[in-house]
Write a protein that holds these residues in place. Structure first.
Motif, PDB file in Angstrom:
ATOM      1  N   ALA A  47      -3.849   6.958   4.276  1.00  0.00           N
ATOM      2  CA  ALA A  47      -4.179   5.491   3.994  1.00  0.00           C
ATOM      3  C   ALA A  47      -2.923   4.938   3.340  1.00  0.00           C
ATOM      4  O   ALA A  47      -2.607   3.712   4.103  1.00  0.00           O
ATOM      5  CB  ALA A  47      -5.297   5.375   2.877  1.00  0.00           C
ATOM      6  N   ARG A  48      -2.190   5.542   2.653  1.00  0.00           N
ATOM      7  CA  ARG A  48      -1.040   4.937   2.107  1.00  0.00           C
ATOM      8  C   ARG A  48       0.248   5.372   2.622  1.00  0.00           C
ATOM      9  O   ARG A  48       1.308   5.028   2.255  1.00  0.00           O
ATOM     10  CB  ARG A  48      -1.097   5.413   0.506  1.00  0.00           C
ATOM     11  CG  ARG A  48      -2.307   4.647  -0.110  1.00  0.00           C
ATOM     12  CD  ARG A  48      -2.251   4.961  -1.583  1.00  0.00           C
ATOM     13  NE  ARG A  48      -3.413   4.136  -2.157  1.00  0.00           N
ATOM     14  CZ  ARG A  48      -3.956   4.469  -3.389  1.00  0.00           C
ATOM     15  NH1 ARG A  48      -3.377   5.625  -4.047  1.00  0.00           N
ATOM     16  NH2 ARG A  48      -4.869   3.731  -3.924  1.00  0.00           N
ATOM     17  N   ALA A  78     -12.304   1.048   4.801  1.00  0.00           N
ATOM     18  CA  ALA A  78     -11.047   1.221   4.340  1.00  0.00           C
ATOM     19  C   ALA A  78     -11.259   2.314   2.937  1.00  0.00           C
ATOM     20  O   ALA A  78     -12.014   2.108   2.255  1.00  0.00           O
ATOM     21  CB  ALA A  78     -10.148   0.004   3.791  1.00  0.00           C
ATOM     22  N   SER A 118      -4.393   1.226  -5.975  1.00  0.00           N
ATOM     23  CA  SER A 118      -4.416   0.146  -4.682  1.00  0.00           C
ATOM     24  C   SER A 118      -4.452  -1.221  -5.179  1.00  0.00           C
ATOM     25  O   SER A 118      -4.124  -2.122  -4.495  1.00  0.00           O
ATOM     26  CB  SER A 118      -6.044   0.048  -4.250  1.00  0.00           C
ATOM     27  OG  SER A 118      -6.845  -0.079  -5.239  1.00  0.00           O
ATOM     28  N   LEU A 157      -2.999   1.295   5.956  1.00  0.00           N
ATOM     29  CA  LEU A 157      -3.080   0.163   5.041  1.00  0.00           C
ATOM     30  C   LEU A 157      -2.009  -0.960   5.441  1.00  0.00           C
ATOM     31  O   LEU A 157      -2.444  -2.025   5.627  1.00  0.00           O
ATOM     32  CB  LEU A 157      -3.380   0.539   3.537  1.00  0.00           C
ATOM     33  CG  LEU A 157      -4.731   1.127   3.167  1.00  0.00           C
ATOM     34  CD1 LEU A 157      -4.569   1.412   1.682  1.00  0.00           C
ATOM     35  CD2 LEU A 157      -5.777   0.013   3.282  1.00  0.00           C
ATOM     36  N   PRO A 160      -8.480   0.277  -0.420  1.00  0.00           N
ATOM     37  CA  PRO A 160      -8.203  -1.096   0.169  1.00  0.00           C
ATOM     38  C   PRO A 160      -7.419  -1.929  -1.099  1.00  0.00           C
ATOM     39  O   PRO A 160      -8.016  -1.817  -2.109  1.00  0.00           O
ATOM     40  CB  PRO A 160      -9.607  -1.750   0.319  1.00  0.00           C
ATOM     41  CG  PRO A 160     -10.800  -1.153  -0.338  1.00  0.00           C
ATOM     42  CD  PRO A 160     -10.154   0.343  -0.429  1.00  0.00           C
ATOM     43  N   GLU A 216      -2.485  -4.585   7.117  1.00  0.00           N
ATOM     44  CA  GLU A 216      -1.965  -5.561   6.735  1.00  0.00           C
ATOM     45  C   GLU A 216      -0.785  -6.463   7.356  1.00  0.00           C
ATOM     46  O   GLU A 216      -1.258  -7.684   7.522  1.00  0.00           O
ATOM     47  CB  GLU A 216      -1.485  -5.343   5.190  1.00  0.00           C
ATOM     48  CG  GLU A 216      -2.550  -4.721   3.995  1.00  0.00           C
ATOM     49  CD  GLU A 216      -1.844  -4.452   2.668  1.00  0.00           C
ATOM     50  OE1 GLU A 216      -0.348  -4.660   2.657  1.00  0.00           O
ATOM     51  OE2 GLU A 216      -2.473  -3.824   2.088  1.00  0.00           O
ATOM     52  N   LEU A 260      -5.630  -6.806   1.465  1.00  0.00           N
ATOM     53  CA  LEU A 260      -5.989  -6.725   2.702  1.00  0.00           C
ATOM     54  C   LEU A 260      -7.734  -7.319   2.469  1.00  0.00           C
ATOM     55  O   LEU A 260      -8.041  -8.004   3.186  1.00  0.00           O
ATOM     56  CB  LEU A 260      -6.419  -4.891   2.712  1.00  0.00           C
ATOM     57  CG  LEU A 260      -7.401  -4.523   3.958  1.00  0.00           C
ATOM     58  CD1 LEU A 260      -6.702  -4.842   5.172  1.00  0.00           C
ATOM     59  CD2 LEU A 260      -7.833  -3.038   3.611  1.00  0.00           C
ATOM     60  N   ALA A 316       0.810  -1.168   0.132  1.00  0.00           N
ATOM     61  CA  ALA A 316      -0.014   0.024   0.001  1.00  0.00           C
ATOM     62  C   ALA A 316       0.895   1.153   0.159  1.00  0.00           C
ATOM     63  O   ALA A 316       0.264   2.174  -0.227  1.00  0.00           O
ATOM     64  CB  ALA A 316      -0.988  -0.013   1.243  1.00  0.00           C
TER      65      ALA A 316
END
Length: 346
Positions: free
Chosen positions: A299-300, A329, A60, A309, A332, A313, A336, A53
């Motif tokens: 998120a990333r 999410a 994604s 993320l 995602p 994971e 994940l 991620a």
């Protein structure tokens, strides 16, 4: 440059794609925060964690997951509250502005990948439901959502989709209540009515159904005011929700992760009748937005900060047993979603 969009309930696209794309590009170039710009040119391997991620502007890869019928192998008496459900936060917010964008694939792709919990946010405007993320219109509408969900369920009748239906932003220019408009979609609209009457799970108070009761159905979680019951109400006693979404800056991702991890632990050991929801998603408060704290960076990750993320994971790989509930999410990954699906069979 101004692009005027009129939200409507039909599937007509009212903005020329090229004009809208130019508008979004210009906005991003003018407003994109420095950490996000840096992430675009950073080598993924240089980001601590370096997982699938990492890198804020990388795709994604969710389309690489393929779990269209994963519920078919589960017993009918399995409660939805007992499952680990891959989910998407602000499900329809793909190709939005940098501040509102939360997904990079469309709803049918999410469903084929294995997503079974969706977050649908409807503004009540002119007696119909355009889809919004906050004040931003997402160039789609509730009719599109209904068609895509029911098309999927007709092709995959062993599956069910849990849909949080939320009233979003400010209602305007309406002649009836939100509840009345929802009932119009269910009972009167010729395009959505037959589909919803066939595929909506008939609500039973705040109870979540078993999988056998809900196969081929949409289970609504009410995120709006109504006298009639359309499904379990968001935030009632039968639910346990982690949804801390406003961060003070990119460094606050550590605090968000502590909350996510604690919710994973609670879901793994909690009452089987409680429907757990864990939001991996977050963004910055208004002051933090200028520092690059937007959904994609949370998120990333960015150089020096591991995104939610990658952390999720790694945690799920290290703790492969136990229910998670619905995991909502932003962006995602296939990894994940595959891991969440697999937990239902261990």
């Amino acid at each position: 440059m101004t692009v005027r969009i009129r939200p409507v309930h039909s599937r007509t696209v009212w903005a020329a794609p090229a004009a809208r794309s130019l508008f979004v590009l210009l906005t991003a170039l003018l407003l994109i925060p420095a950490p996000l710009a840096a992430a675009a040119s950073a080598d993924t391997a240089s980001v601590p964690g370096g997982g699938s991620a990492s890198g804020s502007l990388e795709p994604s890869g969710l389309e690489q997951a393929h779990n269209p019928d994963w519920m078919s192998a589960l017993p009918d008496d399995t409660g939805l509250s007992e499952l680990s459900l891959p989910g998407t936060h602000d499900t329809m917010a793909a190709r939005a502005s940098v501040f509102a964008d939360t997904q990079d694939v469309d709803l049918p792709t999410q469903l084929r990948a294995g997503v079974r919990a969706v977050d649908i946010r409807t503004r009540h405007f002119r007696d119909v439901f355009p889809i919004h993320h906050g004040l931003e219109y997402l160039h789609t509408n509730f009719t599109n959502v209904v068609v895509q969900l029911t098309d999927f369920l007709r092709e995959h009748p062993t599956e069910t989709v849990v849909m949080r239906l939320k009233e979003e932003y400010t209602p305007a220019e309406n002649t009836r209540s939100y509840e009345d408009t929802l009932n119009w979609y269910i009972h009167d609209d010729p395009e959505t009515g037959p589909r919803l009457r066939e595929h909506l799970w008939p609500a039973d108070g705040n109870r979540f159904p078993t999988l056998g009761e809900a196969r081929g159905k949409i289970v609504v979680i009410e995120g709006f005011d109504a006298e009639e019951t359309f499904g379990p109400r968001w935030g009632t006693a039968g639910m346990d929700i982690q949804d801390t979404y406003e961060l003070t800056g990119i460094g606050d991702v550590d605090r968000k992760w502590d909350l996510v991890r604690a919710q994973f632990d609670r879901a793994a050991s909690g009452d089987a009748q409680t429907f757990f929801v864990n939001h991996l998603s977050a963004t910055g408060n208004p002051a933090a937005l200028v520092t690059g704290t937007v959904p994609v960076t949370v998120a990333r990750g960015v150089p020096g900060t591991i995104g939610i993320l990658d952390r999720a994971e790694d945690y799920l790989e290290a703790n492969p047993i136990g229910r998670t509930g619905a995991v909502m999410a932003d962006y995602p990954t296939a990894e994940l979603v595959d891991e969440l699906v697999a937990r239902n069979f261990r």
